[in-house]
Design an enzyme around this catalytic site. Sequence first.
Site, PDB file in Angstrom:
ATOM      1  N   ASN A   1      51.805  16.488  -0.848  1.00  0.00           N
ATOM      2  CA  ASN A   1      52.906  16.145  -1.762  1.00  0.00           C
ATOM      3  C   ASN A   1      54.267  16.515  -1.173  1.00  0.00           C
ATOM      4  OD1 ASN A   1      53.315  18.904  -2.236  1.00  0.00           O
ATOM      5  ND2 ASN A   1      52.011  18.923  -4.048  1.00  0.00           N
TER       6      ASN A   1
ATOM      7  N   HIS B   1      58.265  24.444  -8.781  1.00  0.00           N
ATOM      8  CA  HIS B   1      56.943  25.035  -8.545  1.00  0.00           C
ATOM      9  C   HIS B   1      56.692  26.224  -9.467  1.00  0.00           C
ATOM     10  CE1 HIS B   1      53.477  25.837  -5.800  1.00  0.00           C
ATOM     11  NE2 HIS B   1      53.600  27.035  -6.320  1.00  0.00           N
TER      12      HIS B   1
ATOM     13  N   GLU C   1      37.682  36.230  12.984  1.00  0.00           N
ATOM     14  CA  GLU C   1      37.190  37.183  12.003  1.00  0.00           C
ATOM     15  C   GLU C   1      37.316  36.690  10.568  1.00  0.00           C
ATOM     16  OE1 GLU C   1      39.333  37.888  14.467  1.00  0.00           O
ATOM     17  OE2 GLU C   1      38.036  39.028  15.817  1.00  0.00           O
TER      18      GLU C   1
ATOM     19  N   HIS D   1      32.773  50.763  17.154  1.00  0.00           N
ATOM     20  CA  HIS D   1      33.866  51.323  17.953  1.00  0.00           C
ATOM     21  C   HIS D   1      34.889  52.036  17.081  1.00  0.00           C
ATOM     22  CE1 HIS D   1      31.757  48.724  20.657  1.00  0.00           C
ATOM     23  NE2 HIS D   1      32.433  49.191  21.678  1.00  0.00           N
TER      24      HIS D   1
ATOM     25  N   ASP E   1      39.343  52.997  25.978  1.00  0.00           N
ATOM     26  CA  ASP E   1      39.898  51.649  25.786  1.00  0.00           C
ATOM     27  C   ASP E   1      41.241  51.583  25.057  1.00  0.00           C
ATOM     28  OD1 ASP E   1      37.787  50.761  27.200  1.00  0.00           O
ATOM     29  OD2 ASP E   1      36.830  49.646  25.584  1.00  0.00           O
TER      30      ASP E   1
END
Lengths: 465, 465
Positions: free
Chosen positions: A35, A111, A214, A263, A271
Site C-alpha cells: 500500500n 496510521h 538465528e 560457549h 576466542d
Amino acid sequence: MLCGDSELAEGSIWEAAEHAGSEGLANLTAIVDVNRLGQRGPTRHGWDTGAYARRFGAFGWHTIEIDGHDPGQIDFALGDARNTRRRPTVILAKTRKGEGVLEVENREGAHGKALKDPDKAVQELGGPRSVRVEVQRPEVDAAPFRFAGDGMKLPSYQVGEQVATRTAYGAALAALGSARGDVVALDGEVADSTKTETFAKEHPERFFEMYIAEQQLVAAAVGLQVRGWKPYAATFAAFLTRAHDFIRMAGVSGADIRLVGSHAGVAIGEDGPSQMGLEDLAMMRTVHGSTVLYPCDANQTAALIAEMADLEGVSYLRTTRGDTPVIYPPGERFTVGGSRVLRHTPGDRATIVAAGVTVHEALAAADDLQADGIPVGVIDLYSIKPVDTAVLAEAATTTGNLITVEDHRAEGGLGDAVLDAVSELGPRVVKLAVTDLPGSATPREQLADARIDRHAIADAVKRLL
Amino acid sequence: MLCGDSELAEGSIWEAAEHAGSEGLANLTAIVDVNRLGQRGPTRHGWDTGAYARRFGAFGWHTIEIDGHDPGQIDFALGDARNTRRRPTVILAKTRKGEGVLEVENREGAHGKALKDPDKAVQELGGPRSVRVEVQRPEVDAAPFRFAGDGMKLPSYQVGEQVATRTAYGAALAALGSARGDVVALDGEVADSTKTETFAKEHPERFFEMYIAEQQLVAAAVGLQVRGWKPYAATFAAFLTRAHDFIRMAGVSGADIRLVGSHAGVAIGEDGPSQMGLEDLAMMRTVHGSTVLYPCDANQTAALIAEMADLEGVSYLRTTRGDTPVIYPPGERFTVGGSRVLRHTPGDRATIVAAGVTVHEALAAADDLQADGIPVGVIDLYSIKPVDTAVLAEAATTTGNLITVEDHRAEGGLGDAVLDAVSELGPRVVKLAVTDLPGSATPREQLADARIDRHAIADAVKRLL
C-alpha cells in the site's frame, strides 16, 4: 502468510525468504499488501512491486504482481500459487491504504488512528453489510508423523571423568531422539561446536540445518511445535541475542520450545568477548513463562535435557565449552526448580551459591576455606528460573551470608535470581560476576581475571565475615 | 568490507544490502570469500557465486564474480568497483578454503582447528617469506563536516502540565540539534510514535529514516559515531530486542551511541504485549559499559537527553507513551548515576523506589499511606545504571524496608538494580514488577492488573510492615 510492504525492510524477512526458497516450499504463499505507506511515511519502494518481485525472485520464489483491489486478479493469483510446483509464491498486491474511505484513503498520518467520522466511512463503503465467507479449513487434527522410539538410555558418565556439558547435551539429545519419536533438533551452522552433531549423525532425518540465521532457527522451532514436535534449537549462547525478539514473542505466544546455548561465559577462553555468552541468562530470564537451566556436569546435563522435553513455554539450557569434572553419579533426577546442597554443616558461616562452571570453583574455595578453619556451605543452583526459594531461604536464615558466583555479567543472572528469592529475608549477599571486558586468555586465567575463580570466592567469603 | 559466504544466510546482511543499494553507496565495496564451506559443512549455495550475484543484483548492487586466487582478476575487480557510480559493488570471490595446504585445503572439519603440521604447511606455501604491502591509508584525521549550532534552549514545561516523556524527548533532541552541530538522529520508521519526528522536521538534513530495520538502525549509529557524530537512534523499546546482538557488540567495541526506546511497559495500554517494552531495562543493563536512564517527567527527560550527548559507551533512555504530570521545575540538572528523594521524613517506615511511570504511582501511594498514618519515603531512581548506591544505602540502613516498583518484568530491571546496590547491607526488599502476560486494557487498568499501581504499592508496604 500475510505481511506488509513496510516490514520487507526487516532482515528476518529475507532470512525466511532464503530458507523457504532454498527448500522449495511450494505449499507456502506469501501475500504482501503493497500500500506504499509505512507508519510514518512512504516506504522505500512505494508501489514498485517490481522491486519486491526482483528480490523474491532472486531468492527462488515465484512472484505474481496484481491489483489487490481486483477480485478477478486475486482469484487468478491464488490459483496460480496453488498450482506452482517446487517454489514458494509471493503475491505482491498493489493496494491503496484505506481504499474507499475519503478521510484516510492513500493518506499519510492516518496510521493507527481512529476515524473522525466512522459512520460516514461505513456509508462510503456501501453501508452495513453482513458478508460471510466460508473458507476451506486446514486439517488441524491430522495426526503428525512420528518416528519410532525405543526405551530411554541416557548417556552416563563416571564421577571424576572430565566431560564438557556441551558433549553431554549432544549425547543426551541423541539418546532422547532414540527414545522419543517426537524429538527434533535444529542448529545454527555450529553443530560441531554445540555438539548437536551427535544427534544429527544418529537422526539425520530429524535434524534441521538452519545455517547462520538465528531468527529462522527460533522461528522454525516455533513452527515445529505447532505440529506437535519437541524441537531443541542450539547455537552459541552469545548468538541467541540475534533472535531475542523471536524468543520474546515465542514466550508471548505460548510456544513450547527448547533452546540450548553453548560457549557460555569467559570460560570459553581464547576466542574473546564477541563469542562469549555473558548476557544470555538475563535475556532468557525476562522471557515470559521461561525456564532457565545451567548444569555443571555431564550427568546433570543429560538429566535436564530429558526433563526439558515435556516443559511448557520457552526453556533454555546453558552449556560450557571446556571439560568439567563429573560430580553426580549417573541416574540422579534433577527437577526443574530444584537445587543441590553440595556442602553443608551446622557450623557453616556462609553459603556459596553457584551454577555451571563456578560450582567447581565454589567447591575448591570451600575446601580452601575449610583448611583455614572457615566452614561454608555450597549450593548448586542449576535451575536459575524457577529458582529453589526454599533452599535459598534456609541458607539465608541460617548462615545469613550468601556469596553468589556466576560466569555471566553482574546484571540479570544467577546473582539477581538469588537476591530476588531472598529479598524479603534480608541476608547479606555478595555477588561475584563478570564486570569488565574480557580479552583472550586461557579459561583458568579468564576466571581469575573476572574474579569468579576459587581464590576470588574465598577472598569474598573472608571479606564478608 | 570483507565477509564470508556462510554469513550471507543472516538476515542482517540483507538489511544492510537493501540499505546500501537503496542509497546507491558507490563508495562501498563488499568482498565475499566464497569458499563454499561453513564451520560445520557446505553452505547452501556452495561455489554458486551466481546465486549470490542474483540476490545482490536484485538489491541494486553491481556484482563481479571472480577467481579469488587470481591476482589479475582481483586487481580488475577492485578497479571496476572503484569506477562504479551510483551503486555499491560486491566482489564474489570463489576460493578454496586453506588453499595451498594439503592437510586442510577444501576440506570439511578443519574450521577453527590448529594444523597438525604447521611447518609443513609453511613449506607448502613457499617457505617463510616477508611480504610487506603498503596500502593507501584512509584519511582518518579529516575533520568531519559540522552543522552550525547556536545556544542551548531546552524545552521547558510547567509543573503540573501533562506531557508524555516521548514528546519531551523529541522536543529536547530538536533543541539539542539546534545547539550542537554534531547531533544526528535515526529512527526505525516509527518517528511519529517515538517523536523523533520533531527533530526530523527541524533538522531534516541530519535525520536518517532507517525503515523497519533495527539492526541497521544500530549499525548506522555505530558507523556515524566513528566519524565523530553524536547519534541518537530511536524505536519502540520492544523492537530494540531485534538489535540485541548489535547493541551487545557496540558495547564490546566501545562505541558511543545513544538509544531511545519508547512505549515502555504495560502503561502503553491497549496495544498488547507484542508492542510493550518489558525486557528492555534487563537487556540494556547487561551491555558492557552501558548507561540506562528512565525519566518520569518532561523536564527530567529533556535534561537527560542533553546529558547523554557526551556520555561514553552505549546509553539508553526509556520513554513512556501516555502523558504524565510534570513534577520538576524547568532547568534542574539530573546527573547520570543520581536520583531524587521526593518524600522523606525522619519517621519514614519504608522507602518506595520507582522510576518513570511508577514514580507517580509511588507518590500517590505515599499520600494514601500518610493518610493512614504510615509515613514512607519516595525515591525517583531515574538512573537505573549506574545506580545511586549512596542514596539507596541510606534508605536501606534507615527505614530498612524498601519497596521497588517498575513497569518492566521482574527480572533484570529496576528492582534487581536496587537489590544489587544494597545486597551487602541486608534490608528487606519487596519487588513489584510485571509477572503475568498483559492483555489489552487502558493504561490505568494495566497498571492495576500488573499490581504496580498506587493501590498495589500501598498494599505491599502494609504487608511488609
